[in-house]
Design a protein around this motif. Sequence first.
Motif, PDB file in Angstrom:
ATOM      1  N   CYS A 163      -0.306  45.547  35.214  1.00  0.00           N
ATOM      2  CA  CYS A 163      -1.764  45.525  35.107  1.00  0.00           C
ATOM      3  C   CYS A 163      -2.332  44.285  35.787  1.00  0.00           C
ATOM      4  N   LYS A 167      -5.811  43.315  35.247  1.00  0.00           N
ATOM      5  CA  LYS A 167      -6.967  42.786  34.522  1.00  0.00           C
ATOM      6  C   LYS A 167      -6.525  42.094  33.236  1.00  0.00           C
ATOM      7  N   SER A 222      -6.943  40.923  29.317  1.00  0.00           N
ATOM      8  CA  SER A 222      -7.569  41.482  28.126  1.00  0.00           C
ATOM      9  C   SER A 222      -7.456  40.458  27.016  1.00  0.00           C
ATOM     10  N   ASN A 256      -3.102  38.467  27.744  1.00  0.00           N
ATOM     11  CA  ASN A 256      -3.628  37.709  28.880  1.00  0.00           C
ATOM     12  C   ASN A 256      -2.510  37.311  29.836  1.00  0.00           C
ATOM     13  N   ASN A 258      -1.947  39.036  32.907  1.00  0.00           N
ATOM     14  CA  ASN A 258      -2.116  39.735  34.176  1.00  0.00           C
ATOM     15  C   ASN A 258      -1.659  38.882  35.362  1.00  0.00           C
ATOM     16  N   GLN A 271      -6.539  46.925  32.104  1.00  0.00           N
ATOM     17  CA  GLN A 271      -6.020  46.039  31.075  1.00  0.00           C
ATOM     18  C   GLN A 271      -4.744  46.643  30.487  1.00  0.00           C
ATOM     19  N   HIS A 272      -3.965  45.802  29.847  1.00  0.00           N
ATOM     20  CA  HIS A 272      -2.673  46.205  29.285  1.00  0.00           C
ATOM     21  C   HIS A 272      -2.795  47.452  28.409  1.00  0.00           C
ATOM     22  N   GLU A 275      -4.943  49.697  28.325  1.00  0.00           N
ATOM     23  CA  GLU A 275      -5.547  50.865  28.974  1.00  0.00           C
ATOM     24  C   GLU A 275      -4.527  51.686  29.759  1.00  0.00           C
TER      25      GLU A 275
END
Length: 490
Positions: A433, A435, A437, A441, A443, A462-463, A465
């Motif tokens: 991922c 992004k 989140s 955090n 990414n 995000q993770h 998602e």
Amino acid sequence: MDDARWPWHAGDEGSSRHPGESMNTHHTGEWSAIPTPTSLPPVAPCDWTEALNGDADNAQVIVLDCRRDESGALPTDTHALTQRVSTALRTWSGQQRFDSSTFLVLTRGAIAVAADEVAHPAAAAVWDLVRSAQSEHPGRIILVDTDSPDPGLGELSGLMAIRNMTVLAVASAEPQLALRGNTLLVPRSDGITYTPDRASAAAESADSSIVRMFRQAIADDRFADGLEFLLAAAQLRETFDHYSAELPKGIALSGGTPHNSGGHVLPHVVLICTPAFLGGYIQYILLAAHLGGHRRLSVIPLSGYEPGEPLPASLDVAIDSIAESVRETVGDDDYVVGGMSGGGNLAHATAARLLEQGDTRLRGLIIFDSFIAPEAHQRQMGTAKDAVADTDAMIPDLAGFTTERLTALACWLDLLMQHEHQPLDCETLVLKCTKPSPTHNLNEWPVETWSTAQTVRTVDAQHVELCSTEAPMTAQLVDHWLGQLSIPHA
């Protein structure tokens, strides 16, 4: 199909009363609390729209969610809602591909089960309509009214809640149910009549001391201490030291059951549950909706999350049991194993064990935004408190916190920290991922080496998602990679 055969047809001009009129008097009455079923079947709900589009012809339970309109508010247009339900029921009953499925209609505020509740006319009309249809299809249509405001099948938290409502409804064998908090109610007078005070008492009794103490640890900003407490409690539970029939089995999410009766395209995709999702296969159900319509796809649950399930005595035993469950699930198929987050770490350990044992049908490994370095896991633990608190706030207790699930969570997280990763000689897809989140955090964390032959793909998400709101994109990347694998005897 001739609509005259169906007394519940919403457009029936012969009706002397518009659907929804006088619903409060009609539906308020004696509602009795029943015990929560302890034996829960592995049922995966399928959204009606997905089933209608042909993505899940073999779905066991098809859910029509009538709790909100397009804006997200409680529906108020009685005519539009009943037309929608009537059309769905006629289509479901008229197509042979749905003959083996159960149809579950989910409403909010359709019935008044206590003196201070008022039924909403549009939802109440749905109950009138569906109860008539139930007489035409005994045992195949279920009505469930809930007070849950969860977001529904489009998001993971709502999906988990609906999955648990579905499982409870199927396990209860009741055609009509009301869910109020943690209390299940049925429309008859041979049990305990529902009152708000009794419901609160029932919820309190279900909220064990271990769950309360862990919640208090979160509230006091002592999350690490709370996990230590759960791990100590887990060590008092029954354990297993070898694979046995009592352990949870692989669950096919591509229709049918394991052993080659799901989708037809190989390799068979076998996903390992991650402890962070409280052990349930539901975490992969949106991905399965986009990938499992044509591919065989199964999920391996982790033992210990449900009543009566033992915990693994060691990491070695845990990996052996998962590997055996994978073999039992795939039968003679060529297959890949994979997992999301901590499930990816377990999938890596399982693939290593299968390769050590000389399994030649393992074709690859899929890592869904997982991490190897201890520093990465420590950073995740730093934000895990908020993730756990959010889960507790969004998901009802029937789907979330129980003593079994919390102690199993602590046990499996402890086992994960013991695993030592070595690169595998195995084709691997790593999905990462991009992004950040609030709860994951990582990414910007560098891509780690999971195998000597890995393909890396990034997903602008995000993770959390990756297998939920971004499941269509994830499924597309996985399907493309799987199509490039060499399958000698597909």
